[in-house]
Enzyme design. Structure first.
Site, mmCIF file in Angstrom:
data_model
loop_
_atom_site.group_PDB
_atom_site.id
_atom_site.type_symbol
_atom_site.label_atom_id
_atom_site.label_comp_id
_atom_site.label_asym_id
_atom_site.label_seq_id
_atom_site.Cartn_x
_atom_site.Cartn_y
_atom_site.Cartn_z
ATOM 1 N N PRO A 10 0.785 -1.229 0.000
ATOM 2 C CA PRO A 10 0.000 0.000 0.000
ATOM 3 C C PRO A 10 0.824 1.290 0.000
ATOM 4 O O PRO A 10 1.866 1.370 0.640
ATOM 5 C CB PRO A 10 -0.828 -0.097 1.286
ATOM 6 N N ASN A 11 0.303 2.229 -0.738
ATOM 7 C CA ASN A 11 0.834 3.595 -0.851
ATOM 8 C C ASN A 11 2.106 3.694 -1.698
ATOM 9 O O ASN A 11 2.578 4.801 -1.970
ATOM 10 C CB ASN A 11 1.064 4.222 0.539
ATOM 11 N N ARG A 18 5.075 10.847 -2.829
ATOM 12 C CA ARG A 18 4.915 10.504 -1.411
ATOM 13 C C ARG A 18 6.225 10.714 -0.647
ATOM 14 O O ARG A 18 7.220 10.027 -0.914
ATOM 15 C CB ARG A 18 4.490 9.034 -1.296
ATOM 16 N N TYR A 23 11.431 8.682 0.519
ATOM 17 C CA TYR A 23 11.359 7.626 -0.505
ATOM 18 C C TYR A 23 11.941 8.031 -1.858
ATOM 19 O O TYR A 23 11.942 7.220 -2.781
ATOM 20 C CB TYR A 23 9.896 7.200 -0.684
ATOM 21 N N ASN A 73 8.011 -5.732 -1.316
ATOM 22 C CA ASN A 73 7.989 -4.598 -0.383
ATOM 23 C C ASN A 73 6.580 -4.557 0.207
ATOM 24 O O ASN A 73 5.657 -4.062 -0.437
ATOM 25 C CB ASN A 73 8.322 -3.277 -1.073
ATOM 26 N N ALA A 76 3.374 -0.827 4.626
ATOM 27 C CA ALA A 76 2.898 -0.821 6.017
ATOM 28 C C ALA A 76 2.413 -2.198 6.470
ATOM 29 O O ALA A 76 2.430 -2.494 7.674
ATOM 30 C CB ALA A 76 1.794 0.220 6.190
ATOM 31 N N HIS A 79 4.354 -4.409 9.071
ATOM 32 C CA HIS A 79 4.401 -4.231 10.521
ATOM 33 C C HIS A 79 3.272 -4.922 11.266
ATOM 34 O O HIS A 79 3.326 -5.011 12.480
ATOM 35 C CB HIS A 79 4.434 -2.728 10.830
ATOM 36 N N GLU A 100 12.462 -9.738 1.199
ATOM 37 C CA GLU A 100 11.732 -8.564 1.698
ATOM 38 C C GLU A 100 12.602 -7.340 1.464
ATOM 39 O O GLU A 100 13.783 -7.350 1.833
ATOM 40 C CB GLU A 100 11.451 -8.741 3.197
ATOM 41 N N HIS A 102 12.870 -2.881 1.468
ATOM 42 C CA HIS A 102 12.344 -1.577 1.863
ATOM 43 C C HIS A 102 13.225 -0.497 1.273
ATOM 44 O O HIS A 102 14.460 -0.638 1.247
ATOM 45 C CB HIS A 102 12.306 -1.427 3.386
ATOM 46 N N SER A 104 13.358 2.676 2.525
ATOM 47 C CA SER A 104 13.953 3.328 3.689
ATOM 48 C C SER A 104 14.515 2.253 4.625
ATOM 49 O O SER A 104 14.318 1.059 4.386
ATOM 50 C CB SER A 104 12.885 4.161 4.409
ATOM 51 N N ARG A 109 13.591 4.595 11.835
ATOM 52 C CA ARG A 109 12.391 5.438 11.814
ATOM 53 C C ARG A 109 11.536 5.205 13.073
ATOM 54 O O ARG A 109 12.059 4.790 14.098
ATOM 55 C CB ARG A 109 11.631 5.174 10.511
HETATM 56 C C1 DQA Z 1 8.508 0.916 3.429
HETATM 57 C C2 DQA Z 1 8.641 1.156 4.938
HETATM 58 C C3 DQA Z 1 7.305 0.981 5.628
HETATM 59 O O1 DQA Z 1 7.439 1.255 7.023
HETATM 60 C C4 DQA Z 1 6.287 1.949 5.065
HETATM 61 O O2 DQA Z 1 5.022 1.720 5.652
HETATM 62 C C5 DQA Z 1 6.202 1.918 3.580
HETATM 63 C C6 DQA Z 1 7.435 1.779 2.812
HETATM 64 C C7 DQA Z 1 9.821 1.211 2.681
HETATM 65 O O3 DQA Z 1 9.931 0.786 1.542
HETATM 66 O O4 DQA Z 1 10.709 1.881 3.219
HETATM 67 O O5 DQA Z 1 5.144 2.078 3.006
HETATM 68 O O6 DQA Z 1 8.189 -0.465 3.229
#
Ligand code: DQA
Length: 152
Positions: A10-11, A18, A23, A73, A76, A79, A100, A102, A104, A109
């Site tokens: 998501p997102n 964003r 990012y 990836n 969210a 978590h 997996e 990410h 960031s 964080r």
């Molecule tokens: C993320 C890190 C996650 O905490 C966050 O919710 C994201 C992006 C990353 O790629 O750094 O949506 O997965």
């Protein structure tokens, strides 16, 4: 032709606009182009994004059925989604690689990002390198001695 699935939660469809300070300012099309260009000629990169947990889970089920390695990836969902974790476990228990990734470094964080419910069932985790997290994962998946299976 081998396929590598690159699944985004998501997102991440909002990449580019964003939180560019976190990012970066490039979008998913740019990521797709980078990975396609980095992949060997016999590897096809199938990059997808969804905001829908069920859709992401169904894609993992299909990866198991079609025996396709996955770069994930979970965004969210990382978590808190035990459903996604269980689907990711199906991939690795089937002997397929699931990395997996990410953009960031979640450990640098907010505290809620320090927990991943997915990591323990992933083959490995790469975080904190922006698009290079995916590029490094792709490099592992295509060059792994195990050829995309998660055998040592
Ligand atoms: C993320 C890190 C996650 O905490 C966050 O919710 C994201 C992006 C990353 O790629 O750094 O949506 O997965």
């Amino acid at each position: 032709m081998r396929t590598v699935l690159v699944l985004n939660g998501p997102n991440l469809g909002r990449l580019g606009s964003r939180e560019p300070d976190v990012y970066g300012s490039a979008d998913l099309d740019a990521l797709r182009a980078l990975l396609t260009e980095s992949a060997p000629n016999d590897v096809s990169v199938d990059l997808r994004q969804t905001d829908d947990e069920a859709e992401l889970i169904h894609w993992l089920h299909a990866a198991v059925d079609e025996r396709i390695p996955v770069i994930l990836n979970p965004a969210a969902f990382t978590h808190y989604s035990y459903a996604l974790r269980d689907a990711a476990a199906l991939v690795t228990k089937a002997g397929l690689t699931l990395v997996e990734v990410h953009l960031s470094n979640p450990h640098a964080r907010e505290t809620f990002r320090h927990t991943s419910v997915v990591s323990a069932v992933a083959t490995g985790v790469i975080a904190g390198f922006g698009f290079d997290s995916y590029r490094l994962a792709l490099d592992f998946v295509v060059n792994a001695r195990s050829g995309g299976s998660n055998a040592p």
